[in-house]
Design an enzyme around this catalytic site. Sequence first.
Site, PDB file in Angstrom:
ATOM      1  N   ILE A  39       0.857  -1.318   0.007  1.00 56.66           N
ATOM      2  CA  ILE A  39       0.090  -0.071  -0.138  1.00 56.66           C
ATOM      3  C   ILE A  39       0.642   1.338  -0.082  1.00 56.66           C
ATOM      4  O   ILE A  39       0.894   2.115  -0.804  1.00 56.66           O
ATOM      5  CB  ILE A  39      -0.962   0.042   1.099  1.00 56.66           C
ATOM      6  CG1 ILE A  39      -1.849  -1.288   1.180  1.00 56.66           C
ATOM      7  CG2 ILE A  39      -1.668   1.199   1.322  1.00 56.66           C
ATOM      8  CD1 ILE A  39      -2.866  -1.255   2.446  1.00 56.66           C
ATOM      9  N   THR A  56       5.010   2.829   1.276  1.00 55.17           N
ATOM     10  CA  THR A  56       6.279   2.775   1.944  1.00 55.17           C
ATOM     11  C   THR A  56       6.753   3.866   2.568  1.00 55.17           C
ATOM     12  O   THR A  56       6.483   4.773   2.216  1.00 55.17           O
ATOM     13  CB  THR A  56       7.470   2.359   1.019  1.00 55.17           C
ATOM     14  OG1 THR A  56       7.368   3.355  -0.025  1.00 55.17           O
ATOM     15  CG2 THR A  56       6.966   0.933   0.009  1.00 55.17           C
ATOM     16  N   LYS A  63      10.293   5.740   5.616  1.00 51.60           N
ATOM     17  CA  LYS A  63      11.540   5.409   5.788  1.00 51.60           C
ATOM     18  C   LYS A  63      11.579   4.288   6.878  1.00 51.60           C
ATOM     19  O   LYS A  63      12.824   3.821   7.274  1.00 51.60           O
ATOM     20  CB  LYS A  63      12.174   6.756   6.136  1.00 51.60           C
ATOM     21  CG  LYS A  63      11.415   7.355   7.476  1.00 51.60           C
ATOM     22  CD  LYS A  63      11.927   8.852   7.638  1.00 51.60           C
ATOM     23  CE  LYS A  63      11.242   9.603   8.613  1.00 51.60           C
ATOM     24  NZ  LYS A  63      11.882  10.914   8.948  1.00 51.60           N
ATOM     25  N   SER A 113       8.771   1.766   7.640  1.00 48.51           N
ATOM     26  CA  SER A 113       8.416   0.574   7.462  1.00 48.51           C
ATOM     27  C   SER A 113       7.542   0.478   6.040  1.00 48.51           C
ATOM     28  O   SER A 113       7.486   1.374   5.228  1.00 48.51           O
ATOM     29  CB  SER A 113       6.887   0.646   8.587  1.00 48.51           C
ATOM     30  OG  SER A 113       6.273   1.620   8.361  1.00 48.51           O
ATOM     31  N   VAL A 114       7.020  -0.536   5.884  1.00 47.04           N
ATOM     32  CA  VAL A 114       6.571  -1.073   4.554  1.00 47.04           C
ATOM     33  C   VAL A 114       5.042  -1.592   4.756  1.00 47.04           C
ATOM     34  O   VAL A 114       4.922  -2.476   5.801  1.00 47.04           O
ATOM     35  CB  VAL A 114       7.099  -1.890   3.684  1.00 47.04           C
ATOM     36  CG1 VAL A 114       6.463  -2.134   2.434  1.00 47.04           C
ATOM     37  CG2 VAL A 114       8.618  -1.568   3.484  1.00 47.04           C
ATOM     38  N   LYS A 140       2.098  -3.884   8.851  1.00 47.70           N
ATOM     39  CA  LYS A 140       3.125  -2.969   9.016  1.00 47.70           C
ATOM     40  C   LYS A 140       4.268  -3.753   9.123  1.00 47.70           C
ATOM     41  O   LYS A 140       4.703  -4.268  10.452  1.00 47.70           O
ATOM     42  CB  LYS A 140       2.749  -1.924  10.036  1.00 47.70           C
ATOM     43  CG  LYS A 140       3.513  -0.820  10.146  1.00 47.70           C
ATOM     44  CD  LYS A 140       3.179   0.302  11.100  1.00 47.70           C
ATOM     45  CE  LYS A 140       4.018   1.536  10.863  1.00 47.70           C
ATOM     46  NZ  LYS A 140       3.533   2.662  11.481  1.00 47.70           N
ATOM     47  N   ASP A 172       4.438  12.688  16.216  1.00 47.58           N
ATOM     48  CA  ASP A 172       4.599  13.075  14.832  1.00 47.58           C
ATOM     49  C   ASP A 172       3.319  13.329  14.095  1.00 47.58           C
ATOM     50  O   ASP A 172       3.229  12.971  13.064  1.00 47.58           O
ATOM     51  CB  ASP A 172       5.395  12.045  14.414  1.00 47.58           C
ATOM     52  CG  ASP A 172       5.909  12.045  12.895  1.00 47.58           C
ATOM     53  OD1 ASP A 172       6.166  13.074  12.461  1.00 47.58           O
ATOM     54  OD2 ASP A 172       5.948  11.179  12.162  1.00 47.58           O
TER      55      ASP A 172
END
Length: 502
Positions: free
Chosen positions: A244, A246, A248, A250-251, A272, A388
């Site tokens: 879905i 990407t 820095k 996680s993918v 995740k 964040d």
Amino acid sequence: MDQVKEVKSPWGTLNVTEAPCSLTDVMSEQLAKQLHEECNSFSSCPDVDLGLVGKQQDVDTSSDLMLAQMLQMEFDREFDTQLRREEKKFNGDSKVSISFENYRMVHPFEDSDSSEDEVDWQDTRHDPYRPEKPTTTPKKGFAGKGKNITTKHDEDVCGRKNTARMDNFAPEVHVGDGISMDLKLSNHVYNALKRHCQTEERRSARLHEKKEHSTAEQAVDSRTRLLMYKMVNVGTLENINGCISTGKESVVFHADGGSLQELVVPKECVLKVFKTTLNEFKNRDKYIKDDYRFKDRFSKLNPRKIIRLWAEKEMHNLVRMKKAGIPCPEVVMLKKHILVMSFIGQNQVPAPKLKEAVLSSDDMKKAYYQVLQMMKQLFEECNLVHADLSEYNMLWHDGQVWLIDVSQSVEPTHPHGLEFLFRDCRNVSTFFQKAGVAEAMNVYELFNTVSGQQVSSDSEADFLAQIEALEKMNEDHVQKRSKKIFASNCDDGPPLLNNDDD
């Protein structure tokens, strides 16, 4: 007129040959009509390939052995031709070809002048197309006499030698055909090229090793793939559809939920996968090393365990937020550095980020008040600071805002917790003010509203100085408060399936 001559044939039959006619007879119309009728009478006969007989008219065919060898030679030729076709079809356009030369039929009567039999120069030692190697000086170090003497230090000789040595470079280095061009490389240029090739070769090896042992963008390493396959095999997931997004850290993959006895798996899930690339976590230690929940387990000597702690931290934060009623993904399970959560979206289409969502003025105003309420709940009820929070970590789905990516979230008692909260307030205030929400508070008012503090200042530097003073005052009470909160929050959460070893 006609004289018949009988010639004995080796086949045991009589061949009748006619005597040659004169030019007058050939030019007569009656003879032309007769020949035309004879040709028409034989037009229905099939064509017969008499190549074998025609080629061997001068050969003595009285011996049965000779006839058998001739037939065998013709059969071998046909076999070799078919073998070449199969070899060409099997290799196709591949750069690496496989030769069927060993399967050819070798016979003593093969015609070497035949155009069908091409020599495979790749299998011979004497290749006529191979470039000639440069002439080298003899062992004594020089050649010639007098003025024509040539030493091993001659510029042209050394240049040609360096050109030939370039063939020893790695295969991925395209050196070209410098020998046929009579290219002469100086020692300085050759040494620079050699050092560059060696550096690139070592760099390529490091990148290959790094890719094999770490997750990259839109890809995972072998260990992570094995964990994902196990989830599918045990029935937790039906299948994994694809990537879905990407980032820095996680993918994220989309998957179809399965069914388990003890777990309630949603119909659509996301995986995740926290990247095992250790470089991404160099500057992320400050979010976890001072967190009382993971402070005792934090170790710089084992970075791979830090990544697991990162995934576990996001799981606990999501569980807190879900209990407080904040819209966020629901945690299904945690498997080492893979966190399985519910999917925010519909029919494999993820919900848009607040930055990308096209909202009316009323919806944008509604989204602002929702974010304000969630920030208060996050600070007061969950005892967390997002750290964040921005329009990129908020999704718009079903008419409300959903919070995601809380792996870096910390408690207000964190040494930099209030600084992170001020940064979140600045991002939220800036976004909604630019979006045209007149009710949006500035960063100072938003910070005081969320934190419940009464910090007043006209400059940002003075405001941050007062925040740092508050953090130092709270630092003395961290240990007492942390033990109390940890005892009340560590018992809840989904199963941690971390039994497998690396």
